[in-house]
Write an enzyme that holds these catalytic residues in place. Structure first.
Site: not given
Ligand code: PAF
Length: 288
Positions: A38-39, A41, A45, A158, A161, A184, A194-195
C-alpha cells in the site's frame, strides 16, 4: 534481470492502468515476483523486494491503498501516500515495474465480486476489523489476476494476512507460490510498519512493548511452556506494565486454522493488537 545479476539503479516502468500492465507483463521474463504493497515503503518492504529480486527474473511492486480493507472510521484517508519516494525506493532496489492504479482501475464501474476467506477472516484482526480480510482477499486476487506472478511476497508481520492469502490461493487454485518474509524490526524491536509514522514521541518509546510481550511468551515456549492460557497471561502482563498501551487482544492460535489453543502442540502463532492514543499496532511471532 537474471536472478543474482548485479543491481543497477534504473527507473522502473510505472504503469497505472490494466491495458498498460497487460502489455508490460507480456514482455517480462519469468519467473515474475509480485510484492503487493500500500506504498509508504520502508525497510520491511525493501526486504520483500530484495528477496523477490534474488529469486525472480522480473519484480513487480504494486502500490495501492485499498479502500475495501478499511472499515468506517479507520485511517484510509490519512494512510501515508508517498509515490515519488516509493518510486525512488523501487529504483534503488532494482524493481522492473511499479503498478500504481487508482481505485477505479481496481474496482471499475459495475464491479461486484468479492472473495470471502470464511472463518479465517473473522477472528483476531478480522473480529476487530469486520470485512478487512474480505477486502484484502479480493484485492490480492485481483492483483494476482492482473500481474499473473509466479511468486508473491508477504511480510510475516501481518501473520494472519499471510495465512488468509495462503488459504485463498489454495482454495481457488491460484497459480502462484507465496513467500513469507521475516519481520524487519527497528533496533529496539518495534516491527516496521507504515502506521508507526502516526506515533508521537512518547508512544514511539512505548511501542516496543509489543515485541517484548511476544519475546517473553516465545521465551517461555522455548523453555517448555505449552499452556496457551499462561502464554497469553505472560503477554498481557508485559503489556500491562506500559501505561500508554491498551491491548485489543492477545492470541495463541493454531498456525494454520488460527483457532485459539488450550495447549501448544504444533506450529502456532502468537499475535497481539495494541492501541496507543494515535495508532493501533499489531505484531506476531510464529512458534515452530
Ligand atoms: O499488506 C498490505 O500492505 C496490504 O494488505 C496488501 C497485501 C497490499 C493488500 O492491500
Amino acid at each position: 534481470m537474471a536472478p543474482g545479476a548485479p543491481e543497477v539503479d534504473r527507473a522502473p516502468r510505472l504503469v497505472r492502468d490494466r491495458p498498460a500492465l497487460a502489455a508490460v507483463r507480456a514482455a517480462l521474463p519469468g519467473p515474475v515476483g509480485l510484492v503487493p504493497t500500500m506504498g509508504a515503503l520502508h525497510a520491511g518492504h525493501r526486504a520483500l523486494i530484495e528477496r523477490a529480486r534474488r529469486e525472480c527474473a522480473s519484480v513487480v511492486v504494486s502500490i495501492f491503498v485499498n479502500p475495501t480493507q478499511f472499515g468506517p472510521g479507520e485511517d484510509y484517508e490519512r494512510y501515508p501516500r508517498a509515490l515519488d519516494a516509493d518510486l525512488r525506493v523501487c529504483e534503488a532496489s532494482g524493481v522492473d515495474v511499479v503498478f500504481a492504479p487508482d481505485a477505479a482501475t481496481i474496482y471499475p464501474a459495475g464491479f461486484s465480486t468479492s472473495v470471502d476467506p470464511g472463518p479465517l477472516g473473522t477472528v483476531l484482526e478480522g473480529a476487530a476489523r469486520p470485512g478487512h480480510f474480505r477486502g484484502v482477499a479480493t484485492v490480492v486476487t485481483i492483483l494476482f489476476g492482473l500481474v499473473r506472478p509466479d511468486r508473491a511476497y508477504f511480510g510475516q508481520k501481518d501473520g494472519q494476512q499471510a495465512v488468509v492469502v495462503d488459504r485463498v490461493v489454495r482454495d481457488l487454485g491460484l497459480p502462484v507460490d507465496l513467500v513469507v518474509v521475516p519481520t524487519v524490526r527497528d533496533a529496539d524491536g518495534l516491527a516496521l510498519s507504515s502506521r508507526n509514522a502516526y506515533l508521537g514521541e512518547d508512544e514511539r518509546r512505548a511501542a516496543p512493548v509489543l515485541h517484548r510481550a511476544l519475546q517473553a511468551a516465545a521465551g517461555d515456549h522455548a523453555r517448555g511452556e505449552r499452556d496457551a492460557a499462561r502464554l497469553r497471561a505472560r503477554m498481557q502482563a508485559v503489556l500491562a506494565a506500559e501505561p500508554l498501551a491498551r491491548p485489543d487482544y492477545v492470541s495463541v492460535a493454531d498456525g494454520l486454522t488460527l483457532e485459539e489453543l488450550d495447549v501448544v502442540s504444533g506450529p502456532a502463532l502468537l499475535s497481539l493488537a495494541v492501541r496507543f492514543p494515535s495508532a493501533r499496532l499489531i505484531d506476531c511471532w510464529p512458534l515452530a
